[in-house]
Scaffold this motif. Structure first.
Motif, PDB file in Angstrom:
ATOM      1  N   ASN A 175      -0.463 -19.717  31.863  1.00  0.00           N
ATOM      2  CA  ASN A 175      -0.613 -21.137  32.192  1.00  0.00           C
ATOM      3  C   ASN A 175      -0.876 -21.354  33.679  1.00  0.00           C
ATOM      4  O   ASN A 175      -1.659 -22.230  34.065  1.00  0.00           O
ATOM      5  CB  ASN A 175       0.648 -21.901  31.764  1.00  0.00           C
ATOM      6  CG  ASN A 175       0.774 -22.043  30.258  1.00  0.00           C
ATOM      7  OD1 ASN A 175      -0.220 -22.234  29.561  1.00  0.00           O
ATOM      8  ND2 ASN A 175       1.985 -21.934  29.742  1.00  0.00           N
ATOM      9  N   ARG A 176      -0.228 -20.554  34.520  1.00  0.00           N
ATOM     10  CA  ARG A 176      -0.368 -20.747  35.965  1.00  0.00           C
ATOM     11  C   ARG A 176      -1.747 -20.337  36.469  1.00  0.00           C
ATOM     12  O   ARG A 176      -2.335 -21.014  37.321  1.00  0.00           O
ATOM     13  CB  ARG A 176       0.708 -19.950  36.707  1.00  0.00           C
ATOM     14  CG  ARG A 176       0.698 -20.159  38.212  1.00  0.00           C
ATOM     15  CD  ARG A 176       1.720 -19.280  38.915  1.00  0.00           C
ATOM     16  NE  ARG A 176       3.097 -19.587  38.515  1.00  0.00           N
ATOM     17  CZ  ARG A 176       4.164 -19.024  39.095  1.00  0.00           C
ATOM     18  NH1 ARG A 176       3.998 -18.122  40.064  1.00  0.00           N
ATOM     19  NH2 ARG A 176       5.376 -19.343  38.690  1.00  0.00           N
TER      20      ARG A 176
ATOM     21  N   LEU B 201       7.845 -14.629  27.838  1.00  0.00           N
ATOM     22  CA  LEU B 201       7.965 -15.864  28.619  1.00  0.00           C
ATOM     23  C   LEU B 201       7.245 -15.720  29.956  1.00  0.00           C
ATOM     24  O   LEU B 201       6.518 -16.638  30.386  1.00  0.00           O
ATOM     25  CB  LEU B 201       9.449 -16.185  28.845  1.00  0.00           C
ATOM     26  CG  LEU B 201       9.787 -17.431  29.656  1.00  0.00           C
ATOM     27  CD1 LEU B 201       9.192 -18.675  29.022  1.00  0.00           C
ATOM     28  CD2 LEU B 201      11.293 -17.578  29.788  1.00  0.00           C
ATOM     29  N   ASN B 202       7.401 -14.576  30.603  1.00  0.00           N
ATOM     30  CA  ASN B 202       6.695 -14.343  31.858  1.00  0.00           C
ATOM     31  C   ASN B 202       5.178 -14.331  31.664  1.00  0.00           C
ATOM     32  O   ASN B 202       4.424 -14.852  32.489  1.00  0.00           O
ATOM     33  CB  ASN B 202       7.153 -13.009  32.473  1.00  0.00           C
ATOM     34  CG  ASN B 202       8.570 -13.065  33.000  1.00  0.00           C
ATOM     35  OD1 ASN B 202       9.023 -14.113  33.457  1.00  0.00           O
ATOM     36  ND2 ASN B 202       9.289 -11.950  32.930  1.00  0.00           N
TER      37      ASN B 202
ATOM     38  N   PRO C 242      19.582 -19.960  25.250  1.00  0.00           N
ATOM     39  CA  PRO C 242      19.021 -21.176  24.661  1.00  0.00           C
ATOM     40  C   PRO C 242      17.937 -21.819  25.536  1.00  0.00           C
ATOM     41  O   PRO C 242      16.964 -22.369  25.030  1.00  0.00           O
ATOM     42  CB  PRO C 242      20.234 -22.105  24.526  1.00  0.00           C
ATOM     43  CG  PRO C 242      21.388 -21.178  24.425  1.00  0.00           C
ATOM     44  CD  PRO C 242      21.053 -20.032  25.332  1.00  0.00           C
ATOM     45  N   GLN C 243      18.121 -21.744  26.868  1.00  0.00           N
ATOM     46  CA  GLN C 243      17.097 -22.299  27.753  1.00  0.00           C
ATOM     47  C   GLN C 243      15.823 -21.468  27.724  1.00  0.00           C
ATOM     48  O   GLN C 243      14.715 -22.006  27.785  1.00  0.00           O
ATOM     49  CB  GLN C 243      17.635 -22.366  29.179  1.00  0.00           C
ATOM     50  CG  GLN C 243      18.717 -23.403  29.356  1.00  0.00           C
ATOM     51  CD  GLN C 243      19.158 -23.484  30.792  1.00  0.00           C
ATOM     52  OE1 GLN C 243      18.341 -23.662  31.689  1.00  0.00           O
ATOM     53  NE2 GLN C 243      20.450 -23.348  31.018  1.00  0.00           N
ATOM     54  N   GLN C 244      15.986 -20.138  27.627  1.00  0.00           N
ATOM     55  CA  GLN C 244      14.811 -19.278  27.498  1.00  0.00           C
ATOM     56  C   GLN C 244      14.036 -19.632  26.230  1.00  0.00           C
ATOM     57  O   GLN C 244      12.805 -19.614  26.207  1.00  0.00           O
ATOM     58  CB  GLN C 244      15.235 -17.807  27.453  1.00  0.00           C
ATOM     59  CG  GLN C 244      15.812 -17.277  28.761  1.00  0.00           C
ATOM     60  CD  GLN C 244      14.759 -17.172  29.855  1.00  0.00           C
ATOM     61  OE1 GLN C 244      14.336 -18.171  30.439  1.00  0.00           O
ATOM     62  NE2 GLN C 244      14.328 -15.964  30.138  1.00  0.00           N
ATOM     63  N   TYR C 245      14.775 -19.929  25.181  1.00  0.00           N
ATOM     64  CA  TYR C 245      14.174 -20.336  23.912  1.00  0.00           C
ATOM     65  C   TYR C 245      13.325 -21.596  24.121  1.00  0.00           C
ATOM     66  O   TYR C 245      12.179 -21.674  23.665  1.00  0.00           O
ATOM     67  CB  TYR C 245      15.294 -20.606  22.909  1.00  0.00           C
ATOM     68  CG  TYR C 245      14.848 -21.042  21.526  1.00  0.00           C
ATOM     69  CD1 TYR C 245      14.597 -20.104  20.541  1.00  0.00           C
ATOM     70  CD2 TYR C 245      14.711 -22.391  21.200  1.00  0.00           C
ATOM     71  CE1 TYR C 245      14.208 -20.488  19.269  1.00  0.00           C
ATOM     72  CE2 TYR C 245      14.325 -22.788  19.937  1.00  0.00           C
ATOM     73  CZ  TYR C 245      14.077 -21.830  18.976  1.00  0.00           C
ATOM     74  OH  TYR C 245      13.677 -22.222  17.726  1.00  0.00           O
TER      75      TYR C 245
END
Length: 464
Positions: free
Chosen positions: A342-343, A335-336, A377-380
């Motif tokens: 993207n950044r 995720l990082n 779930p939010q990480q997902y």
């Protein structure tokens, strides 16, 4: 209106219809004939244990007489906790929360029963009869006269713990309600409560709240740690923390670092990372402490990489990837990487290729921990959202929309407004590249959000 017969009347009718004597029925239900006779004739009260024997002997459901038992032996009698408490426990065991609520409302009219019901609620909470415990805590809190009492604060803490789940809108309401009671807890409960409250606000992305409660936890943790180690005689508490005392101080620094990174203040975040990197001041040497010290060393190492990446230092990316390759769980790290990609418009195709098996198999996992139950779930959602964004920016539209829809569906389930808005915004930005089937799928899920918010008119994404 039909009159419901009394319990003893129905028992007597059953015995006559089946030709069973009092002596014979006593043998069936393992009660002596004098007890059976006294209950049937109305000359003797009946306990819930005896009532259960009667209903079993009559081959009826165990809670068959419970509504009438309340009327005949609780409402119409002098309140007696020794008789009532076993009945309440049986109501809990049988899932008769309606009967529990009815009796509790009667008891709370008499202040002496408040403490007894609170002790019962604590017992049910420990035994994981959570719905029943929730009912008791709520009723006790509503009837508590002393608004600054510790008992009221504990009730609110338990309700907070019981009601935090995956619906983020509900979590915000629950956390906001509990905020006003956290400083009324004793110091031991307060440390865990501050940790839990900060973590809930972290999952909601409310960084000012996370920082506020993390600093409170840090200050209280330091005071308690100094008291423990500088006291002239050993301090003993009836309550135990869920983890070693030093952890609350170090974890507060970790949370503050996360807040600073989220707000783009990477230099300040690094100061907080250093705050839990050097834990040489910790005096304990037991195995639990050593295990936690090892965890913080690992977190400090990985979060230093993340801090440098988020500040634009892409040179550490290879080291970060090699570090994560040795880990069992890598999706926080992936995720990082997707955030950095993207950044800063970094091509990470080679990294995605390396971990494609793990990515393809990525499923949301469950947890019993309050924070991770909401956070995972939010990480997902965030992972698949960022994968979708990366792929769409690369022109890989079918896969990008597939990732985005996966994220959107879960965001809707969580009722997380910001994540929903992010998914909708990204879809609208690239919607001209979506095939009709994809547009229809997204439109259907969006209408579910619209209906949930009680809006009358629809919203057509393809026409906007």
């Amino acid at each position: 209106m039909e009159i419901t017969p009394m319990i003893r009347t129905e028992i007597e009718k059953y015995l006559k219809q089946n030709g069973i004597t009092l002596t014979e029925f006593g043998h069936i239900i393992d009660l002596n004939v004098g007890t059976v006779s006294g209950i049937v004739t109305g000359n003797r009260s009946i306990s819930v244990n005896q009532l259960d024997r009667f209903t079993a002997g009559m081959q009826l459901p165990p809670d068959y007489f419970y509504d009438r038992y309340i009327e005949e032996f609780i409402v119409e009698s002098t309140l007696n906790w020794r008789k009532i408490s076993p009945f309440l426990y049986r109501c809990v065991e049988l899932g008769r929360l309606d009967c529990l609520k009815r009796v509790v409302s009667l008891l709370l009219d008499t202040p002496v029963y408040t403490q007894l019901l609170f002790e019962m609620a604590e017992d049910l909470f420990q035994k994981e009869y959570l719905d029943a415990a929730d009912c008791l805590y709520e009723n006790i809190a509503e009837c508590e006269k002393k608004q600054h009492s510790e008992r009221l604060a504990i009730c609110q803490y338990r309700l907070f713990s019981l009601r935090i789940g995956k619906d983020q809108a509900q979590n915000l309401h629950t956390a906001a309600r509990f905020e006003f009671f956290v400083d009324r807890l004793d110091e031991i409960d307060q440390l865990d409560a501050l940790k839990d409250l900060a973590n809930v606000y972290r999952s909601l992305g409310m960084w000012h709240k996370v920082y506020k409660f993390s600093r409170q936890m840090y200050n209280l943790g330091q005071i308690q740690y100094n008291l423990v180690h500088n006291a002239k005689r050993e301090m003993k508490s009836k309550k135990k923390l869920s983890r070693p005392l030093f952890v609350y101080i170090a974890y507060a620094e970790l949370l503050c670092a996360h807040v600073c990174d989220a707000n783009g203040d990477h230099e300040k975040a690094l100061e907080h990372i250093h705050g839990y990197t050097d834990l040489s001041w910790v005096k304990e040497t037991d195995s639990d402490t050593l295990q936690w010290l090892s965890k913080f060393q690992q977190w400090a190492k990985i979060n230093t990489y993340v801090n440098r990446l988020m500040s634009g230092d892409i040179s550490v990316l290879p080291d970060y990837v090699e570090y994560m390759a040795a880990e069992k769980e890598i999706f926080a790290e992936l995720l990082n990487i997707m955030e950095v990609a993207n950044r800063y418009d970094v091509n990470v195709d080679h990294i995605l290729k390396r971990f494609e098996v793990q990515i393809a198999a990525y499923q949301e996992v469950s947890s019993t921990d309050m924070y991770t139950e909401q956070f995972l779930p939010q990480q997902y959602v965030r992972f698949w959202y960022k994968m979708g964004k990366y792929s769409l920016n690369k022109g890989r539209y079918p896969y990008g929309f597939k990732c985005l829809i996966k994220a959107f569906e879960k965001a809707v389930t969580l009722n997380h407004e910001l994540l929903i808005a992010n998914c909708v915004g990204l879809f609208l930005h690239f919607k001209t590249h979506a095939v009709p089937e994809t547009q229809a799928q997204f439109q259907s899920k969006y209408e579910e959000v619209w209906a949930r918010n009680d809006q009358k008119d629809g919203f057509n994404l393809s026409d906007s």
